[in-house]
Design a protein around this motif. Structure first.
Motif, PDB file in Angstrom:
ATOM      1  N   VAL A  98      39.104 -78.164 -46.158  1.00 39.17           N
ATOM      2  CA  VAL A  98      38.886 -78.810 -44.861  1.00 39.17           C
ATOM      3  C   VAL A  98      40.230 -79.142 -44.204  1.00 39.17           C
ATOM      4  O   VAL A  98      40.406 -78.946 -42.992  1.00 39.17           O
ATOM      5  CB  VAL A  98      38.031 -80.088 -45.032  1.00 39.17           C
ATOM      6  N   LEU A  99      41.189 -79.625 -44.987  1.00 37.90           N
ATOM      7  CA  LEU A  99      42.523 -79.911 -44.457  1.00 37.90           C
ATOM      8  C   LEU A  99      43.186 -78.631 -43.959  1.00 37.90           C
ATOM      9  O   LEU A  99      43.838 -78.618 -42.909  1.00 37.90           O
ATOM     10  CB  LEU A  99      43.393 -80.560 -45.534  1.00 37.90           C
ATOM     11  N   SER A 100      43.019 -77.549 -44.707  1.00 36.62           N
ATOM     12  CA  SER A 100      43.583 -76.272 -44.282  1.00 36.62           C
ATOM     13  C   SER A 100      42.915 -75.770 -43.008  1.00 36.62           C
ATOM     14  O   SER A 100      43.581 -75.212 -42.118  1.00 36.62           O
ATOM     15  CB  SER A 100      43.421 -75.235 -45.398  1.00 36.62           C
ATOM     16  N   LEU A 101      41.604 -75.980 -42.918  1.00 30.54           N
ATOM     17  CA  LEU A 101      40.874 -75.593 -41.716  1.00 30.54           C
ATOM     18  C   LEU A 101      41.378 -76.357 -40.497  1.00 30.54           C
ATOM     19  O   LEU A 101      41.640 -75.775 -39.435  1.00 30.54           O
ATOM     20  CB  LEU A 101      39.381 -75.846 -41.924  1.00 30.54           C
ATOM     21  N   LEU A 102      41.545 -77.665 -40.652  1.00 29.08           N
ATOM     22  CA  LEU A 102      42.046 -78.498 -39.562  1.00 29.08           C
ATOM     23  C   LEU A 102      43.475 -78.107 -39.189  1.00 29.08           C
ATOM     24  O   LEU A 102      43.822 -78.036 -38.000  1.00 29.08           O
ATOM     25  CB  LEU A 102      41.988 -79.968 -39.976  1.00 29.08           C
ATOM     26  N   SER A 103      44.309 -77.830 -40.192  1.00 28.33           N
ATOM     27  CA  SER A 103      45.697 -77.451 -39.931  1.00 28.33           C
ATOM     28  C   SER A 103      45.778 -76.121 -39.184  1.00 28.33           C
ATOM     29  O   SER A 103      46.603 -75.959 -38.270  1.00 28.33           O
ATOM     30  CB  SER A 103      46.472 -77.359 -41.254  1.00 28.33           C
ATOM     31  N   SER A 104      44.943 -75.169 -39.555  1.00 30.72           N
ATOM     32  CA  SER A 104      44.928 -73.876 -38.860  1.00 30.72           C
ATOM     33  C   SER A 104      44.477 -74.038 -37.412  1.00 30.72           C
ATOM     34  O   SER A 104      45.009 -73.376 -36.511  1.00 30.72           O
ATOM     35  CB  SER A 104      44.004 -72.894 -39.593  1.00 30.72           C
ATOM     36  N   ILE A 135      51.273 -76.941 -44.151  1.00 29.04           N
ATOM     37  CA  ILE A 135      50.188 -77.727 -44.760  1.00 29.04           C
ATOM     38  C   ILE A 135      49.019 -76.818 -45.122  1.00 29.04           C
ATOM     39  O   ILE A 135      48.452 -76.914 -46.223  1.00 29.04           O
ATOM     40  CB  ILE A 135      49.731 -78.843 -43.806  1.00 29.04           C
ATOM     41  N   SER A 136      48.656 -75.921 -44.213  1.00 26.89           N
ATOM     42  CA  SER A 136      47.542 -75.010 -44.467  1.00 26.89           C
ATOM     43  C   SER A 136      47.823 -74.111 -45.658  1.00 26.89           C
ATOM     44  O   SER A 136      46.977 -73.942 -46.546  1.00 26.89           O
ATOM     45  CB  SER A 136      47.274 -74.155 -43.221  1.00 26.89           C
ATOM     46  N   GLY A 137      49.023 -73.538 -45.704  1.00 28.18           N
ATOM     47  CA  GLY A 137      49.367 -72.647 -46.816  1.00 28.18           C
ATOM     48  C   GLY A 137      49.391 -73.369 -48.151  1.00 28.18           C
ATOM     49  O   GLY A 137      48.905 -72.838 -49.161  1.00 28.18           O
ATOM     50  N   ILE A 138      49.940 -74.579 -48.185  1.00 24.22           N
ATOM     51  CA  ILE A 138      49.996 -75.352 -49.425  1.00 24.22           C
ATOM     52  C   ILE A 138      48.598 -75.711 -49.905  1.00 24.22           C
ATOM     53  O   ILE A 138      48.283 -75.614 -51.103  1.00 24.22           O
ATOM     54  CB  ILE A 138      50.843 -76.623 -49.222  1.00 24.22           C
ATOM     55  N   CYS A 139      47.726 -76.112 -48.985  1.00 28.17           N
ATOM     56  CA  CYS A 139      46.342 -76.462 -49.352  1.00 28.17           C
ATOM     57  C   CYS A 139      45.606 -75.262 -49.933  1.00 28.17           C
ATOM     58  O   CYS A 139      44.872 -75.388 -50.925  1.00 28.17           O
ATOM     59  CB  CYS A 139      45.602 -77.003 -48.130  1.00 28.17           C
ATOM     60  N   ILE A 140      45.781 -74.087 -49.334  1.00 27.63           N
ATOM     61  CA  ILE A 140      45.115 -72.883 -49.840  1.00 27.63           C
ATOM     62  C   ILE A 140      45.658 -72.513 -51.212  1.00 27.63           C
ATOM     63  O   ILE A 140      44.897 -72.139 -52.122  1.00 27.63           O
ATOM     64  CB  ILE A 140      45.298 -71.718 -48.847  1.00 27.63           C
ATOM     65  N   PHE A 141      46.964 -72.603 -51.381  1.00 31.79           N
ATOM     66  CA  PHE A 141      47.578 -72.283 -52.668  1.00 31.79           C
ATOM     67  C   PHE A 141      47.051 -73.209 -53.765  1.00 31.79           C
ATOM     68  O   PHE A 141      46.726 -72.756 -54.878  1.00 31.79           O
ATOM     69  CB  PHE A 141      49.096 -72.399 -52.551  1.00 31.79           C
ATOM     70  N   LEU A 190      49.221 -65.452 -46.310  1.00 33.69           N
ATOM     71  CA  LEU A 190      50.049 -64.449 -45.629  1.00 33.69           C
ATOM     72  C   LEU A 190      50.047 -64.664 -44.121  1.00 33.69           C
ATOM     73  O   LEU A 190      51.087 -64.502 -43.464  1.00 33.69           O
ATOM     74  CB  LEU A 190      49.552 -63.044 -45.968  1.00 33.69           C
ATOM     75  N   LEU A 191      48.906 -65.031 -43.559  1.00 33.76           N
ATOM     76  CA  LEU A 191      48.832 -65.300 -42.125  1.00 33.76           C
ATOM     77  C   LEU A 191      49.656 -66.527 -41.749  1.00 33.76           C
ATOM     78  O   LEU A 191      50.324 -66.540 -40.708  1.00 33.76           O
ATOM     79  CB  LEU A 191      47.376 -65.483 -41.699  1.00 33.76           C
ATOM     80  N   ASN A 192      49.596 -67.557 -42.589  1.00 33.55           N
ATOM     81  CA  ASN A 192      50.431 -68.743 -42.346  1.00 33.55           C
ATOM     82  C   ASN A 192      51.912 -68.380 -42.386  1.00 33.55           C
ATOM     83  O   ASN A 192      52.705 -68.827 -41.537  1.00 33.55           O
ATOM     84  CB  ASN A 192      50.140 -69.822 -43.386  1.00 33.55           C
ATOM     85  N   ALA A 193      52.282 -67.563 -43.371  1.00 21.95           N
ATOM     86  CA  ALA A 193      53.680 -67.137 -43.492  1.00 21.95           C
ATOM     87  C   ALA A 193      54.092 -66.281 -42.292  1.00 21.95           C
ATOM     88  O   ALA A 193      55.200 -66.428 -41.768  1.00 21.95           O
ATOM     89  CB  ALA A 193      53.880 -66.361 -44.793  1.00 21.95           C
ATOM     90  N   ALA A 194      53.190 -65.397 -41.836  1.00 26.62           N
ATOM     91  CA  ALA A 194      53.502 -64.538 -40.695  1.00 26.62           C
ATOM     92  C   ALA A 194      53.716 -65.367 -39.427  1.00 26.62           C
ATOM     93  O   ALA A 194      54.617 -65.079 -38.624  1.00 26.62           O
ATOM     94  CB  ALA A 194      52.379 -63.532 -40.481  1.00 26.62           C
ATOM     95  N   THR A 195      52.911 -66.403 -39.249  1.00 22.37           N
ATOM     96  CA  THR A 195      53.070 -67.291 -38.089  1.00 22.37           C
ATOM     97  C   THR A 195      54.433 -67.969 -38.107  1.00 22.37           C
ATOM     98  O   THR A 195      55.129 -68.028 -37.082  1.00 22.37           O
ATOM     99  CB  THR A 195      51.954 -68.351 -38.080  1.00 22.37           C
ATOM    100  N   ILE A 196      54.817 -68.471 -39.274  1.00 25.84           N
ATOM    101  CA  ILE A 196      56.117 -69.134 -39.391  1.00 25.84           C
ATOM    102  C   ILE A 196      57.255 -68.148 -39.146  1.00 25.84           C
ATOM    103  O   ILE A 196      58.234 -68.457 -38.458  1.00 25.84           O
ATOM    104  CB  ILE A 196      56.251 -69.789 -40.780  1.00 25.84           C
ATOM    105  N   ILE A 197      57.138 -66.938 -39.692  1.00 26.70           N
ATOM    106  CA  ILE A 197      58.189 -65.928 -39.533  1.00 26.70           C
ATOM    107  C   ILE A 197      58.375 -65.550 -38.064  1.00 26.70           C
ATOM    108  O   ILE A 197      59.505 -65.404 -37.577  1.00 26.70           O
ATOM    109  CB  ILE A 197      57.862 -64.678 -40.380  1.00 26.70           C
ATOM    110  N   ILE A 198      57.277 -65.410 -37.335  1.00 25.07           N
ATOM    111  CA  ILE A 198      57.366 -65.075 -35.908  1.00 25.07           C
ATOM    112  C   ILE A 198      58.132 -66.150 -35.154  1.00 25.07           C
ATOM    113  O   ILE A 198      59.013 -65.848 -34.329  1.00 25.07           O
ATOM    114  CB  ILE A 198      55.952 -64.895 -35.315  1.00 25.07           C
ATOM    115  N   ILE A 199      57.830 -67.404 -35.437  1.00 23.92           N
ATOM    116  CA  ILE A 199      58.501 -68.499 -34.733  1.00 23.92           C
ATOM    117  C   ILE A 199      59.967 -68.594 -35.140  1.00 23.92           C
ATOM    118  O   ILE A 199      60.838 -68.895 -34.317  1.00 23.92           O
ATOM    119  CB  ILE A 199      57.764 -69.825 -35.000  1.00 23.92           C
ATOM    120  N   VAL A 200      60.270 -68.308 -36.414  1.00 17.66           N
ATOM    121  CA  VAL A 200      61.664 -68.301 -36.863  1.00 17.66           C
ATOM    122  C   VAL A 200      62.457 -67.226 -36.114  1.00 17.66           C
ATOM    123  O   VAL A 200      63.591 -67.470 -35.671  1.00 17.66           O
ATOM    124  CB  VAL A 200      61.730 -68.057 -38.390  1.00 17.66           C
ATOM    125  N   PHE A 201      61.870 -66.036 -35.959  1.00 19.90           N
ATOM    126  CA  PHE A 201      62.537 -64.966 -35.213  1.00 19.90           C
ATOM    127  C   PHE A 201      62.775 -65.375 -33.757  1.00 19.90           C
ATOM    128  O   PHE A 201      63.830 -65.080 -33.181  1.00 19.90           O
ATOM    129  CB  PHE A 201      61.715 -63.685 -35.272  1.00 19.90           C
TER     130      PHE A 201
END
Length: 227
Positions: A98-104, A135-141, A190-201
């Motif tokens: 639920v936390l991951s859902l809210l974070s996404s 937060i979403s990635g950590i919760c899923i992991f 992977l989607l969470n990581a891709a979102t972060i990578i796009i913003i880093v670029f």
């Protein structure tokens, strides 16, 4: 108004966050988390049970010695949990999802907002997107780890099997196979990581452009600057 590059990159990040949100909904709704084959043996009968279940619902069927089959029957996972440890693990897993859902959802909102505007507050910009996706990635992991521990270490499948049809008691043989509802959570990470990578670029490209604009002033002659 944001630049075209920013709008495009944050729109892509928003799309990934929406996909993550949809997949988490799918994970919560489906019951293909794990399939377990359990063979119970006793002096009077041998029973092989097959259970397929998720967080809330599941199905079981059984075959007794000499081929007598018990048809597939549905059950509610929570109703068969009497062990407090197993139940606590399940509650924590649901809370994490639920936390991951809210974070996404918040990540999708933040990235979409940045795609159409330039927010003044820092947390409404890339920092907020980093936070919610992390937060979403950590919760899923953690969900992946805790569910596997609940199935393997706490023998969740055996406990459910013993509550469904009262098969012969131990000894037994157990085999677990995790389904698509479990493994698809890796895609969320992977989607969470891709979102972060796009913003880093985007952040790096913005920083490089700013440096290029400052360079002519840094390399200009001091006499020219005075006049």
């Amino acid at each position: 108004m944001p630049s075209k590059r920013k709008s495009l990159m944050f729109a892509s990040a928003s799309f990934f966050s929406i996909c993550s949100f949809v997949i988490i909904c799918l994970v919560l709704a489906t019951k293909k988390w794990v399939s377990s084959t359990i063979s119970f043996t006793s002096e009077t009968a041998n029973t092989t049970m097959l259970l397929t279940y998720g967080l809330f619902e599941g199905q079981w069927s059984a075959t007794v010695v000499h081929g007598i089959a018990i048809p597939e029957t549905s059950f509610q996972v929570e109703d068969l949990m009497n062990n407090s440890t197993v139940k606590s693990f399940s509650i924590v897993i649901i809370i994490l999802l639920v936390l991951s859902l809210l974070s996404s959802f918040l990540s999708a909102g933040f990235t979409c907002y940045n795609a159409v505007s330039n927010p003044y507050q820092t947390f409404l910009g890339p920092v907020g997107a980093y936070t919610w996706n992390s937060i979403s990635g950590i919760c899923i992991f953690l969900t992946l780890i805790l569910f596997a521990v609940n199935v393997e270490a706490n023998e969740l499948s055996v406990q459910l099997a013993l509550k469904t049809s009262s098969p012969p008691s131990r000894p037994y043989r157990l085999s677990n196979s995790y389904g698509y509802s479990y493994w698809i959570m890796l895609l969320i990470v992977l989607l969470n990581a891709a979102t972060i990578i796009i913003i880093v670029f985007y952040q790096k490209a913005r920083y490089s452009k700013r440096k290029e604009q400052e360079r002519p002033m840094e390399s200009a002659p001091k006499d020219g600057i005075l006049f």
